[in-house]
Scaffold this motif. Structure first.
Motif, PDB file in Angstrom:
ATOM      1  N   LEU A  72       0.796  -1.228   0.000  1.00 54.95           N
ATOM      2  CA  LEU A  72       0.000   0.000   0.000  1.00 54.95           C
ATOM      3  C   LEU A  72       0.832   1.283   0.000  1.00 54.95           C
ATOM      4  N   ASP A  73       2.031   1.223   0.512  1.00 53.36           N
ATOM      5  CA  ASP A  73       2.883   2.416   0.530  1.00 53.36           C
ATOM      6  C   ASP A  73       3.750   2.524  -0.724  1.00 53.36           C
ATOM      7  N   HIS A  74       3.514   1.633  -1.680  1.00 56.59           N
ATOM      8  CA  HIS A  74       4.333   1.571  -2.903  1.00 56.59           C
ATOM      9  C   HIS A  74       3.411   1.489  -4.118  1.00 56.59           C
ATOM     10  N   TRP A  75       2.632   2.550  -4.333  1.00 56.38           N
ATOM     11  CA  TRP A  75       1.549   2.530  -5.301  1.00 56.38           C
ATOM     12  C   TRP A  75       1.994   2.088  -6.697  1.00 56.38           C
ATOM     13  N   GLN A  76       3.016   2.707  -7.248  1.00 54.70           N
ATOM     14  CA  GLN A  76       3.398   2.409  -8.637  1.00 54.70           C
ATOM     15  C   GLN A  76       3.875   0.967  -8.802  1.00 54.70           C
ATOM     16  N   VAL A  77       4.696   0.495  -7.899  1.00 51.01           N
ATOM     17  CA  VAL A  77       5.169  -0.891  -7.976  1.00 51.01           C
ATOM     18  C   VAL A  77       3.977  -1.836  -7.811  1.00 51.01           C
ATOM     19  N   ALA A  78       3.069  -1.486  -6.915  1.00 50.73           N
ATOM     20  CA  ALA A  78       1.883  -2.316  -6.693  1.00 50.73           C
ATOM     21  C   ALA A  78       1.025  -2.399  -7.946  1.00 50.73           C
ATOM     22  N   MET A  79       0.809  -1.268  -8.626  1.00 46.90           N
ATOM     23  CA  MET A  79      -0.015  -1.271  -9.841  1.00 46.90           C
ATOM     24  C   MET A  79       0.619  -2.137 -10.928  1.00 46.90           C
ATOM     25  N   THR A  80       1.919  -1.995 -11.098  1.00 47.37           N
ATOM     26  CA  THR A  80       2.635  -2.814 -12.085  1.00 47.37           C
ATOM     27  C   THR A  80       2.500  -4.293 -11.754  1.00 47.37           C
ATOM     28  N   THR A  81       2.632  -4.621 -10.493  1.00 45.01           N
ATOM     29  CA  THR A  81       2.580  -6.017 -10.054  1.00 45.01           C
ATOM     30  C   THR A  81       1.169  -6.587 -10.190  1.00 45.01           C
ATOM     31  N   LEU A  82       0.161  -5.823  -9.826  1.00 43.52           N
ATOM     32  CA  LEU A  82      -1.215  -6.318  -9.944  1.00 43.52           C
ATOM     33  C   LEU A  82      -1.604  -6.549 -11.406  1.00 43.52           C
ATOM     34  N   ALA A  83      -1.126  -5.690 -12.293  1.00 45.03           N
ATOM     35  CA  ALA A  83      -1.425  -5.868 -13.722  1.00 45.03           C
ATOM     36  C   ALA A  83      -0.831  -7.170 -14.252  1.00 45.03           C
ATOM     37  N   VAL A  84       0.288  -7.583 -13.703  1.00 37.97           N
ATOM     38  CA  VAL A  84       0.897  -8.860 -14.098  1.00 37.97           C
ATOM     39  C   VAL A  84       0.164 -10.021 -13.444  1.00 37.97           C
TER      40      VAL A  84
END
Length: 187
Positions: free
Chosen positions: A50-62
């Motif tokens: 949750l504190d790492h929005w951009q990395v999280a979005m990239t990871t969820l898309a994968v």
């Protein structure tokens, strides 16, 4: 879901403390785990990213390609509503049907087994922006999500869904199927 949470906690004990490093591992192993068994991978992102929005979005898309990230995106929609809604609009244009489905399914106000999204129960405008983009999608998987999302919205805003249906009725056979399914609670 309880099993998912236990596995997520145990994964955290084994993965690197750095979320960016852990996320890279999740993206790498994601293709080896599919379906409901893999739901712990996107859940890891929801709990520890949750504190790492951009990395999280990239990871969820994968990860959504192998399991489903519809539950995992919800904490981000709550904490970062504008940025995450904009991400959902971008995902609605993805070449990947799984990512497009995440754009719709993740924003469902009343997703079964998921936490409710009261901001969209009160004002579905951001959700409708995504549904307009996805309405003529060729994927049955995405179409079903659009229909279910409309059905969710109809429980709080029947007039909005009726207006949406009037805008699109008769334009495509698949669109009429979406609308019939999306209006089922109202009927």
């Amino acid at each position: 879901m309880e099993r998912r949470d236990v596995i997520t906690t145990q994964m955290h004990a084994q993965l690197p403390a750095s979320f960016s490093q852990a996320a890279a591992i999740l993206r790498q192993v994601g293709p080896n785990f599919i379906g409901l068994a893999a739901v712990c991978l996107p859940n890891y992102v929801a709990v520890y990213g949750l504190d790492h929005w951009q990395v999280a979005m990239t990871t969820l898309a994968v990860l959504t390609k192998y399991s489903s990230a519809e539950f995992a995106i919800r904490p981000f929609l709550k904490r970062y509503p504008i940025a995450t809604a904009q991400q959902m609009q971008a995902w609605a244009q993805s070449a990947d049907a799984d990512v497009r489905r995440l754009a719709s399914e993740g924003m469902r106000p009343r997703l079964p087994w998921g936490t409710r999204l009261p901001q969209y129960m009160a004002d579905p405008t951001p959700v409708l922006a995504v549904l307009h983009q996805l309405f003529f999608d060729k994927s049955d998987y995405v179409q079903k999500s659009v229909a279910n999302n409309l059905n969710d919205i109809s429980k709080d805003h029947p007039g909005v869904v009726i207006a949406f249906a009037q805008q699109y009725w008769g334009q495509a056979k698949s669109g009429d199927w979406i609308l019939r399914r999306g209006l089922r609670t109202l009927f």
